[in-house]
Scaffold this active site. Sequence first.
Site, PDB file in Angstrom:
ATOM      1  CG  ASP A   1      -2.171   0.850   1.042  1.00  0.00           C
ATOM      2  OD1 ASP A   1      -2.048   2.068   0.821  1.00  0.00           O
ATOM      3  OD2 ASP A   1      -3.278   0.292   1.085  1.00  0.00           O
TER       4      ASP A   1
ATOM      5  CG  ASP B   1       2.209   5.312  -6.164  1.00  0.00           C
ATOM      6  OD1 ASP B   1       1.295   4.658  -6.714  1.00  0.00           O
ATOM      7  OD2 ASP B   1       2.209   6.552  -6.073  1.00  0.00           O
TER       8      ASP B   1
ATOM      9  CB  ALA C   1     -22.866  -1.426  -6.197  1.00  0.00           C
TER      10      ALA C   1
ATOM     11  CE1 TYR D   1     -14.271   3.567  -6.598  1.00  0.00           C
ATOM     12  CE2 TYR D   1     -16.633   3.192  -6.693  1.00  0.00           C
ATOM     13  CZ  TYR D   1     -15.383   2.845  -6.205  1.00  0.00           C
ATOM     14  OH  TYR D   1     -15.253   1.787  -5.341  1.00  0.00           O
TER      15      TYR D   1
ATOM     16  CE  LYS E   1     -13.530   0.030  -7.875  1.00  0.00           C
ATOM     17  NZ  LYS E   1     -12.335  -0.654  -7.372  1.00  0.00           N
TER      18      LYS E   1
ATOM     19  CD  GLU F   1     -16.036  11.067   6.304  1.00  0.00           C
ATOM     20  OE1 GLU F   1     -14.942  11.010   5.737  1.00  0.00           O
ATOM     21  OE2 GLU F   1     -16.511  12.114   6.773  1.00  0.00           O
TER      22      GLU F   1
ATOM     23  CE  LYS G   1     -22.592  13.821   8.802  1.00  0.00           C
ATOM     24  NZ  LYS G   1     -23.424  14.076   7.629  1.00  0.00           N
TER      25      LYS G   1
ATOM     26  CD  GLN H   1     -30.452   9.971  -0.068  1.00  0.00           C
ATOM     27  OE1 GLN H   1     -31.541  10.500  -0.034  1.00  0.00           O
ATOM     28  NE2 GLN H   1     -29.377  10.537   0.477  1.00  0.00           N
TER      29      GLN H   1
ATOM     30  NE  ARG I   1     -26.451   4.459  -2.592  1.00  0.00           N
ATOM     31  CZ  ARG I   1     -27.239   5.320  -3.241  1.00  0.00           C
ATOM     32  NH1 ARG I   1     -28.552   5.121  -3.268  1.00  0.00           N
ATOM     33  NH2 ARG I   1     -26.740   6.360  -3.857  1.00  0.00           N
TER      34      ARG I   1
HETATM   35  P1  NAD Z   1      -9.703   2.004   1.140  1.00  0.00           P
HETATM   36  O1  NAD Z   1      -9.566   3.371   0.571  1.00  0.00           O
HETATM   37  O2  NAD Z   1      -9.741   1.874   2.623  1.00  0.00           O
HETATM   38  O3  NAD Z   1      -8.545   1.069   0.585  1.00  0.00           O
HETATM   39  C1  NAD Z   1      -7.923   1.252  -0.647  1.00  0.00           C
HETATM   40  C2  NAD Z   1      -6.423   1.251  -0.388  1.00  0.00           C
HETATM   41  O4  NAD Z   1      -5.750   1.384  -1.644  1.00  0.00           O
HETATM   42  C3  NAD Z   1      -5.955   2.425   0.482  1.00  0.00           C
HETATM   43  O5  NAD Z   1      -5.287   1.968   1.638  1.00  0.00           O
HETATM   44  C4  NAD Z   1      -5.031   3.205  -0.428  1.00  0.00           C
HETATM   45  O6  NAD Z   1      -3.931   3.803   0.239  1.00  0.00           O
HETATM   46  C5  NAD Z   1      -4.579   2.116  -1.400  1.00  0.00           C
HETATM   47  N1  NAD Z   1      -4.055   2.714  -2.612  1.00  0.00           N
HETATM   48  C6  NAD Z   1      -4.632   3.680  -3.369  1.00  0.00           C
HETATM   49  N2  NAD Z   1      -3.832   4.029  -4.372  1.00  0.00           N
HETATM   50  C7  NAD Z   1      -2.714   3.263  -4.253  1.00  0.00           C
HETATM   51  C8  NAD Z   1      -1.519   3.180  -4.994  1.00  0.00           C
HETATM   52  N3  NAD Z   1      -1.311   3.976  -6.043  1.00  0.00           N
HETATM   53  N4  NAD Z   1      -0.574   2.300  -4.600  1.00  0.00           N
HETATM   54  C9  NAD Z   1      -0.768   1.510  -3.509  1.00  0.00           C
HETATM   55  N5  NAD Z   1      -1.894   1.542  -2.768  1.00  0.00           N
HETATM   56  C10 NAD Z   1      -2.842   2.422  -3.129  1.00  0.00           C
HETATM   57  O7  NAD Z   1     -10.998   1.374   0.469  1.00  0.00           O
HETATM   58  P2  NAD Z   1     -11.792   0.033   0.811  1.00  0.00           P
HETATM   59  O8  NAD Z   1     -13.119   0.417   1.281  1.00  0.00           O
HETATM   60  O9  NAD Z   1     -10.948  -0.877   1.636  1.00  0.00           O
HETATM   61  O10 NAD Z   1     -11.970  -0.563  -0.656  1.00  0.00           O
HETATM   62  C11 NAD Z   1     -11.136  -1.580  -1.192  1.00  0.00           C
HETATM   63  C12 NAD Z   1     -11.538  -1.871  -2.619  1.00  0.00           C
HETATM   64  O11 NAD Z   1     -12.915  -2.257  -2.693  1.00  0.00           O
HETATM   65  C13 NAD Z   1     -11.388  -0.669  -3.553  1.00  0.00           C
HETATM   66  O12 NAD Z   1     -10.949  -1.128  -4.816  1.00  0.00           O
HETATM   67  C14 NAD Z   1     -12.788  -0.141  -3.678  1.00  0.00           C
HETATM   68  O13 NAD Z   1     -12.991   0.572  -4.865  1.00  0.00           O
HETATM   69  C15 NAD Z   1     -13.590  -1.425  -3.617  1.00  0.00           C
HETATM   70  N6  NAD Z   1     -14.956  -1.187  -3.168  1.00  0.00           N
HETATM   71  C16 NAD Z   1     -15.197  -0.845  -1.864  1.00  0.00           C
HETATM   72  C17 NAD Z   1     -16.494  -0.619  -1.441  1.00  0.00           C
HETATM   73  C18 NAD Z   1     -16.807  -0.268  -0.017  1.00  0.00           C
HETATM   74  O14 NAD Z   1     -17.981  -0.140   0.298  1.00  0.00           O
HETATM   75  N7  NAD Z   1     -15.829  -0.080   0.863  1.00  0.00           N
HETATM   76  C19 NAD Z   1     -17.555  -0.729  -2.358  1.00  0.00           C
HETATM   77  C20 NAD Z   1     -17.283  -1.056  -3.682  1.00  0.00           C
HETATM   78  C21 NAD Z   1     -15.974  -1.309  -4.062  1.00  0.00           C
END
Ligand code: NAD
Length: 323
Positions: A32, A50, A118, A148, A152, A190, A199, A217, A219
Amino acid sequence: MKKALVCGAGGFIGGHLVNRLKQEGYWVRGVDVKENEYGNNASDEFILGDLRDPAFTISVVKDVDEVYQLAADMGGAGYIFTGNHDADVMHNSAMCNLNVLEAMRVNNVKKVFYSSSACIYPEHNQLDPDNPNCEEASAYPAAPDSEYGWEKLFSERLYFSYARNYGFEVKVARFHNIFGPQGTWKGGKEKSPAALCRKAAEAENGTSIEVWGDGVQTRSFLYIDECLDGVRKLMQSEFAGPVNIGSEEMISINDFAKMAIEISGKKLSIHNIPGPTGVRGRRSDNKLIFEKLGWAPSMPLKQGMEKTFQWINQQVTKELVAK
Ligand code: NAD
């Protein structure tokens, strides 16, 4: 011993996934750009770096049996629906996905899980808050309501292209609002479960909390442990997806706020204010996952919210003490 790489291990779902894989006996490498801010990181090896950097990615996406690609530039409605972060969201997340797949090809790693969302579903199927359609097959013709979601969808196709052309074993899940302890709960990224818990935890008795939009709305939300059950089932199956991993228990955002208020034990009213809300209605459709994997979540939303509230309330108290 099986070896796994979790990309995005410093994040909410990634941190919990590392724990789950460790419990199942895996050796785990986490990668990460940041450490997990709540220390939720049980990986055997954690590498800060990165994934937008191809050379770095090639140096870490290797010598494992399975890759879980969760790294993405993402956040709640305040981050992805305002339009202010669209270029970053598309560029950063696409770069991670392009690099991870190419590194897998170069280093001959073949099995990968990708977390889609989703948010790929067309807006026109989610205009009625009481009757949204998020069946997997409804994704096309595509019309997501955010960049976004478009990224995806592009990346889903990218993963399946590597399956088609390079023989990768690809698994794609579309997560629907995953929540729980140790997730982002402040700062603008968040999502609504954490925001509403925060909150309610911060509000003084007898006051009100703000809720974005008219609150009508809808969810559905899935507790983190159940999300990971779905991910692991998918990885152990013959089925590739894309498939929804979510809950079918749908709630309006005002009722969700009332739930958070009730759990807090305070007397608070709701103040609806203008804000980014996304589509009018959204709920996971679990027919396909049940048919293919025999899996459906079982935890009621309220139970997950109680656990989440408890954790966020502790964070709020810690901050107050530190001030
Ligand atoms: P999160 O933001 O907590 O975790 C994503 C992680 O990716 C972060 O720690 C961030 O630092 C890391 N990251 C971003 N860019 C990076 C890079 N260039 N190099 C290395 N690391 C990098 O989000 P999450 O809620 O844990 O979501 C995880 C995955 O699930 C994501 O792909 C997100 O799109 C997908 N997702 C999550 C939800 C949800 O409800 N949380 C819903 C749909 C999809």
